[in-house]
Design a protein around this motif. Sequence first.
Motif, PDB file in Angstrom:
ATOM      1  N   ALA A   1       8.675 -14.615   6.560  1.00  0.00           N
ATOM      2  CA  ALA A   1       9.861 -14.958   5.775  1.00  0.00           C
ATOM      3  C   ALA A   1       9.616 -14.884   4.275  1.00  0.00           C
ATOM      4  CB  ALA A   1      10.335 -16.362   6.144  1.00  0.00           C
ATOM      5  N   ASN A   2       8.351 -14.989   3.851  1.00  0.00           N
ATOM      6  CA  ASN A   2       8.021 -14.965   2.428  1.00  0.00           C
ATOM      7  C   ASN A   2       7.690 -13.581   1.902  1.00  0.00           C
ATOM      8  OD1 ASN A   2       8.251 -17.826   2.119  1.00  0.00           O
ATOM      9  ND2 ASN A   2       6.253 -18.048   3.126  1.00  0.00           N
ATOM     10  N   HIS A   3       7.680 -12.611   2.775  1.00  0.00           N
ATOM     11  CA  HIS A   3       7.331 -11.246   2.366  1.00  0.00           C
ATOM     12  C   HIS A   3       8.572 -10.567   1.798  1.00  0.00           C
ATOM     13  CE1 HIS A   3       5.737  -7.192   2.409  1.00  0.00           C
ATOM     14  NE2 HIS A   3       4.563  -7.639   2.866  1.00  0.00           N
ATOM     15  N   PRO A   4       8.468  -9.890   0.644  1.00  0.00           N
ATOM     16  CA  PRO A   4       9.647  -9.234   0.062  1.00  0.00           C
ATOM     17  C   PRO A   4      10.207  -8.096   0.910  1.00  0.00           C
ATOM     18  CG  PRO A   4       7.652  -8.630  -1.135  1.00  0.00           C
ATOM     19  CD  PRO A   4       7.277  -9.755  -0.226  1.00  0.00           C
ATOM     20  N   ALA A   5       9.409  -7.595   1.852  1.00  0.00           N
ATOM     21  CA  ALA A   5       9.881  -6.517   2.718  1.00  0.00           C
ATOM     22  C   ALA A   5      10.159  -7.022   4.142  1.00  0.00           C
ATOM     23  CB  ALA A   5       8.862  -5.375   2.759  1.00  0.00           C
ATOM     24  N   ARG A   6      10.480  -8.295   4.252  1.00  0.00           N
ATOM     25  CA  ARG A   6      10.781  -8.847   5.580  1.00  0.00           C
ATOM     26  C   ARG A   6      11.896  -8.045   6.250  1.00  0.00           C
ATOM     27  NH1 ARG A   6      13.590 -14.695   7.062  1.00  0.00           N
ATOM     28  NH2 ARG A   6      13.284 -14.539   9.322  1.00  0.00           N
ATOM     29  N   GLY A   7      11.695  -7.731   7.540  1.00  0.00           N
ATOM     30  CA  GLY A   7      12.672  -6.957   8.294  1.00  0.00           C
ATOM     31  C   GLY A   7      12.460  -5.467   8.193  1.00  0.00           C
ATOM     32  N   GLU A   8      11.591  -5.040   7.272  1.00  0.00           N
ATOM     33  CA  GLU A   8      11.264  -3.630   7.147  1.00  0.00           C
ATOM     34  C   GLU A   8       9.876  -3.416   7.739  1.00  0.00           C
ATOM     35  OE1 GLU A   8      11.819  -2.878   2.994  1.00  0.00           O
ATOM     36  OE2 GLU A   8      13.973  -3.268   3.084  1.00  0.00           O
ATOM     37  N   HIS A   9       9.260  -2.285   7.424  1.00  0.00           N
ATOM     38  CA  HIS A   9       7.956  -1.985   7.998  1.00  0.00           C
ATOM     39  C   HIS A   9       6.837  -2.133   6.979  1.00  0.00           C
ATOM     40  CE1 HIS A   9      10.618   0.161  10.879  1.00  0.00           C
ATOM     41  NE2 HIS A   9       9.689  -0.195  11.751  1.00  0.00           N
TER      42      HIS A   9
ATOM     43  N   ASN B   1       5.030  -9.395  -5.503  1.00  0.00           N
ATOM     44  CA  ASN B   1       5.712 -10.517  -4.851  1.00  0.00           C
ATOM     45  C   ASN B   1       5.201 -10.814  -3.440  1.00  0.00           C
ATOM     46  OD1 ASN B   1       7.195 -10.803  -7.150  1.00  0.00           O
ATOM     47  ND2 ASN B   1       9.174 -10.349  -6.235  1.00  0.00           N
ATOM     48  N   THR B   2       4.059 -10.208  -3.063  1.00  0.00           N
ATOM     49  CA  THR B   2       3.472 -10.524  -1.759  1.00  0.00           C
ATOM     50  C   THR B   2       2.453 -11.644  -1.859  1.00  0.00           C
ATOM     51  OG1 THR B   2       1.654  -8.922  -1.997  1.00  0.00           O
ATOM     52  CG2 THR B   2       3.723  -8.130  -1.003  1.00  0.00           C
ATOM     53  N   GLY B   3       2.045 -11.991  -3.086  1.00  0.00           N
ATOM     54  CA  GLY B   3       0.988 -12.974  -3.268  1.00  0.00           C
ATOM     55  C   GLY B   3      -0.391 -12.365  -3.122  1.00  0.00           C
TER      56      GLY B   3
ATOM     57  N   LYS C   1      -9.673  -5.949   9.173  1.00  0.00           N
ATOM     58  CA  LYS C   1      -8.829  -5.606  10.320  1.00  0.00           C
ATOM     59  C   LYS C   1      -7.607  -6.504  10.346  1.00  0.00           C
ATOM     60  CE  LYS C   1      -8.855  -5.209  15.361  1.00  0.00           C
ATOM     61  NZ  LYS C   1      -9.663  -5.336  16.608  1.00  0.00           N
ATOM     62  N   GLY C   2      -6.440  -5.906  10.492  1.00  0.00           N
ATOM     63  CA  GLY C   2      -5.200  -6.660  10.552  1.00  0.00           C
ATOM     64  C   GLY C   2      -4.555  -6.906   9.210  1.00  0.00           C
ATOM     65  N   GLU C   3      -5.247  -6.634   8.109  1.00  0.00           N
ATOM     66  CA  GLU C   3      -4.664  -6.833   6.780  1.00  0.00           C
ATOM     67  C   GLU C   3      -3.627  -5.769   6.468  1.00  0.00           C
ATOM     68  OE1 GLU C   3      -6.986  -7.659   3.263  1.00  0.00           O
ATOM     69  OE2 GLU C   3      -8.709  -8.190   4.519  1.00  0.00           O
ATOM     70  N   GLU C   4      -2.605  -6.157   5.711  1.00  0.00           N
ATOM     71  CA  GLU C   4      -1.620  -5.174   5.276  1.00  0.00           C
ATOM     72  C   GLU C   4      -2.196  -4.316   4.169  1.00  0.00           C
ATOM     73  OE1 GLU C   4       3.031  -4.628   3.846  1.00  0.00           O
ATOM     74  OE2 GLU C   4       2.149  -6.649   3.872  1.00  0.00           O
ATOM     75  N   ILE C   5      -1.945  -3.029   4.249  1.00  0.00           N
ATOM     76  CA  ILE C   5      -2.380  -2.079   3.232  1.00  0.00           C
ATOM     77  C   ILE C   5      -1.308  -2.052   2.151  1.00  0.00           C
ATOM     78  CG2 ILE C   5      -2.933   0.345   2.779  1.00  0.00           C
ATOM     79  CD1 ILE C   5      -3.765   0.424   5.842  1.00  0.00           C
ATOM     80  N   LEU C   6      -1.686  -2.377   0.929  1.00  0.00           N
ATOM     81  CA  LEU C   6      -0.741  -2.501  -0.174  1.00  0.00           C
ATOM     82  C   LEU C   6      -1.177  -1.640  -1.354  1.00  0.00           C
ATOM     83  CD1 LEU C   6      -0.375  -6.396  -0.075  1.00  0.00           C
ATOM     84  CD2 LEU C   6       1.369  -4.746   0.675  1.00  0.00           C
ATOM     85  N   VAL C   7      -0.224  -0.983  -1.978  1.00  0.00           N
ATOM     86  CA  VAL C   7      -0.494  -0.143  -3.137  1.00  0.00           C
ATOM     87  C   VAL C   7       0.397  -0.590  -4.294  1.00  0.00           C
ATOM     88  CG1 VAL C   7      -1.139   1.861  -1.728  1.00  0.00           C
ATOM     89  CG2 VAL C   7       1.246   1.575  -2.485  1.00  0.00           C
TER      90      VAL C   7
ATOM     91  N   GLY D   1       2.780 -10.893 -10.191  1.00  0.00           N
ATOM     92  CA  GLY D   1       1.696  -9.941 -10.031  1.00  0.00           C
ATOM     93  C   GLY D   1       2.132  -8.542 -10.387  1.00  0.00           C
ATOM     94  N   HIS D   2       2.955  -8.404 -11.467  1.00  0.00           N
ATOM     95  CA  HIS D   2       3.529  -7.104 -11.757  1.00  0.00           C
ATOM     96  C   HIS D   2       2.681  -6.249 -12.673  1.00  0.00           C
ATOM     97  CE1 HIS D   2       5.038  -9.837 -14.933  1.00  0.00           C
ATOM     98  NE2 HIS D   2       4.928  -8.787 -15.715  1.00  0.00           N
ATOM     99  N   ASP D   3       1.590  -6.783 -13.218  1.00  0.00           N
ATOM    100  CA  ASP D   3       0.753  -5.959 -14.091  1.00  0.00           C
ATOM    101  C   ASP D   3      -0.077  -4.987 -13.269  1.00  0.00           C
ATOM    102  OD1 ASP D   3       1.634  -7.209 -16.371  1.00  0.00           O
ATOM    103  OD2 ASP D   3       0.110  -8.774 -16.286  1.00  0.00           O
ATOM    104  N   GLU D   4      -0.261  -3.771 -13.830  1.00  0.00           N
ATOM    105  CA  GLU D   4      -1.043  -2.748 -13.137  1.00  0.00           C
ATOM    106  C   GLU D   4      -2.497  -3.181 -13.119  1.00  0.00           C
ATOM    107  OE1 GLU D   4       0.018   0.432 -12.066  1.00  0.00           O
ATOM    108  OE2 GLU D   4       2.096  -0.078 -12.388  1.00  0.00           O
TER     109      GLU D   4
END
Length: 206
Positions: A76-84, A146-148, A178-184, A203-206
Motif C-alpha cells: 500500500a505504501n509503494h507509489p506503483a501499487r497495483g502496477e508491476h 518515493n519507495t523509501g 533475492k526477492g528485492e525489487e530492482i529499481l532504477v 529521494g529525488h536527487d540523482e
Amino acid sequence: MGKSGKSPGGGRAPPTEKTTSPWPSDVTYLTSLHYGDDVKRAKEIYAKYRVSGDDPILASAASTKKIARWQRIVDANHPARGEHGLFASRKLERGERIVDYLGHVSLRGNESQTSDYTASFGDAHELALDAEKMGNEARMINDFRNTGKRANALFDQYVDAAGDTKLGVFVGPHAIGKGEEILVSYGKGFWRNRVGDMSAFTGHDE
C-alpha cells in the motif's frame, strides 16, 4: 515503466515460470530488439548498431537465465501499487547484467511522444527504444523515488557477442538480494516532463 501499457495483441508468448502475475495480454513480448523500417532505411545507422545483419538476435539475459521476475505490487505504501515491478529471482552481484531493455527501435524524433517507456539509444542518442507496445521484463522496472529505497540498478549501453549494440540493465555498486525489487532512476527529466514539481518526491536527487 512498471505499467501494463497498451498495444495490439499477438507476438510470441512470454515465459510464465516464477511469476505471480501474467504477462499483460495487450503487450507483445519480445526476446530481441524490434527495429523499425525508418532505422533500416538509414542503412549506415542500422549497420552500426546491428552488426550481425540478418542473423538471429541474441536473446535477453532474463529470458534465458531466469534471473528476474515480474509481479504485481500490492504494498500500500509503494507509489506503483497495483502496477508491476521487477524482482530478483536470486542474489544479483555487483555489476551483473540483469536483463536487456527490449522494445521498438526508431530514429529519434519518430518515437511516441506520450509513451512512458522510451529510452535514448545509440552513441549520439540518435535512436529511441520504446517498450510501450512491445517489450520484455525490463519494461516492468520502477523508479526508486518515493519507495523509501535507493536505485540499485542502472541502464547502460553495451555490445554483445555478435557485435550488436544493446541497452542493458546492470546491478549497481551493491549486490541485490533475492526477492528485492530492482529499481532504477528514470532521470529528473522524465519526471519534470510529467509532474513538473520535483519537490513532491522523496529521494529525488540523482
